[in-house]
Motif scaffolding. Structure first.
Motif, short mmCIF file in Angstrom:
data_model
loop_
_atom_site.label_atom_id
_atom_site.label_comp_id
_atom_site.label_asym_id
_atom_site.label_seq_id
_atom_site.Cartn_x
_atom_site.Cartn_y
_atom_site.Cartn_z
N SER A 212 0.84 -1.21 0.00
CA SER A 212 0.00 0.00 0.00
C SER A 212 0.87 1.25 0.00
N LYS A 213 1.95 1.23 0.78
CA LYS A 213 2.85 2.38 0.80
C LYS A 213 3.39 2.65 -0.61
N ARG A 214 3.84 1.59 -1.27
CA ARG A 214 4.40 1.73 -2.61
C ARG A 214 3.34 2.22 -3.60
N ASN A 215 2.13 1.64 -3.54
CA ASN A 215 1.07 2.02 -4.47
C ASN A 215 0.56 3.44 -4.22
N TYR A 216 0.45 3.82 -2.95
CA TYR A 216 0.02 5.19 -2.64
C TYR A 216 1.05 6.20 -3.12
N ALA A 217 2.33 5.91 -2.89
CA ALA A 217 3.38 6.82 -3.33
C ALA A 217 3.36 6.96 -4.85
N LYS A 218 3.19 5.86 -5.55
CA LYS A 218 3.14 5.88 -7.01
C LYS A 218 1.92 6.67 -7.50
N ALA A 219 0.77 6.46 -6.85
CA ALA A 219 -0.45 7.16 -7.23
C ALA A 219 -0.30 8.67 -7.02
N LEU A 220 0.28 9.06 -5.90
CA LEU A 220 0.45 10.49 -5.63
C LEU A 220 1.48 11.11 -6.56
N ASP A 221 2.53 10.36 -6.90
CA ASP A 221 3.48 10.85 -7.91
C ASP A 221 2.77 11.08 -9.24
N HIS A 222 1.88 10.17 -9.59
CA HIS A 222 1.11 10.32 -10.83
C HIS A 222 0.23 11.57 -10.76
N LEU A 223 -0.42 11.78 -9.63
CA LEU A 223 -1.26 12.96 -9.45
C LEU A 223 -0.45 14.24 -9.57
N LYS B 87 -9.33 12.14 -12.40
CA LYS B 87 -10.16 10.94 -12.32
C LYS B 87 -10.67 10.55 -13.71
N ALA B 88 -11.10 11.51 -14.49
CA ALA B 88 -11.59 11.24 -15.85
C ALA B 88 -10.48 10.72 -16.75
N SER B 89 -9.25 11.12 -16.49
CA SER B 89 -8.13 10.68 -17.34
C SER B 89 -7.78 9.21 -17.12
N MET B 90 -8.34 8.61 -16.07
CA MET B 90 -8.01 7.22 -15.75
C MET B 90 -9.04 6.22 -16.27
N GLU B 91 -9.89 6.63 -17.19
CA GLU B 91 -10.98 5.76 -17.65
C GLU B 91 -10.50 4.48 -18.32
N LYS B 92 -9.30 4.46 -18.86
CA LYS B 92 -8.80 3.26 -19.54
C LYS B 92 -8.04 2.32 -18.61
N LEU B 93 -7.88 2.71 -17.35
CA LEU B 93 -7.17 1.86 -16.40
C LEU B 93 -8.14 0.85 -15.78
N SER B 94 -7.58 -0.17 -15.18
CA SER B 94 -8.42 -1.18 -14.53
C SER B 94 -9.08 -0.56 -13.29
N PRO B 95 -10.26 -1.07 -12.94
CA PRO B 95 -10.96 -0.53 -11.77
C PRO B 95 -10.12 -0.59 -10.48
N SER B 96 -9.33 -1.64 -10.31
CA SER B 96 -8.53 -1.74 -9.09
C SER B 96 -7.46 -0.65 -9.04
N THR B 97 -6.86 -0.33 -10.17
CA THR B 97 -5.86 0.74 -10.23
C THR B 97 -6.50 2.08 -9.92
N VAL B 98 -7.66 2.32 -10.49
CA VAL B 98 -8.38 3.57 -10.25
C VAL B 98 -8.72 3.68 -8.76
N ASN B 99 -9.20 2.59 -8.16
CA ASN B 99 -9.55 2.61 -6.75
C ASN B 99 -8.35 2.91 -5.86
#
Length: 96
Positions: free
Chosen positions: A39-50, A68-80
Motif C-alpha cells: 500500500s505504501k508503494r502504491n500510494y506513493a506511485k499514485a500520488l506521484d502520478h497525481l 479521475k476522468a483521465s483514468m478511464e482506460k485503467l483497470s478498476p482496481s488501479t483507479v480505486n
C-alpha cells in the motif's frame, strides 16, 4: 565481458516538474499512515502520478475530477487505489 546495451538518457522535456515541498510532506504523511508495504508503494506511485498530472497547477476539485476522468482506460482496481491515495491526501491536508 563488455556490454553493448544502450542506456536511455531522459531528455530535459521528460524531467519531472518540481513539486511543492508542502505536497511532498503531505505525501510522506499519507505513505507513513499506511501500514502495508504494498500500500505504501502504491500510494506513493499514485500520488506521484497525481503530482505529475497537476504539473504545477494547484490541486483543486476541478483538477482532481479531470485526473479521475483521465483514468478511464485503467483497470478498476488501479483507479480505486489511486482514488484512495487521493482521498488520504485530502484527509491529511485537512488535518494539517
Amino acid at each position: 565481458m563488455t556490454s553493448t546495451a544502450l542506456v536511455a538518457i531522459p531528455s530535459v522535456a521528460d524531467a519531472p516538474m518540481p513539486v511543492d515541498p508542502r505536497l511532498l510532506r503531505l505525501k510522506q504523511m499519507v505513505v507513513d499512515a499506511v501500514t502495508a508495504d504494498n500500500s505504501k508503494r502504491n500510494y506513493a506511485k499514485a500520488l506521484d502520478h497525481l503530482f505529475a498530472f497537476a504539473a504545477g497547477r494547484p490541486l483543486c476539485r476541478e483538477l482532481l475530477l479531470e485526473w479521475k476522468a483521465s483514468m478511464e482506460k485503467l483497470s478498476p482496481s488501479t483507479v480505486n487505489i489511486r482514488l484512495s491515495a487521493m482521498r488520504s491526501l485530502v484527509a491529511e491536508a485537512r488535518r494539517s
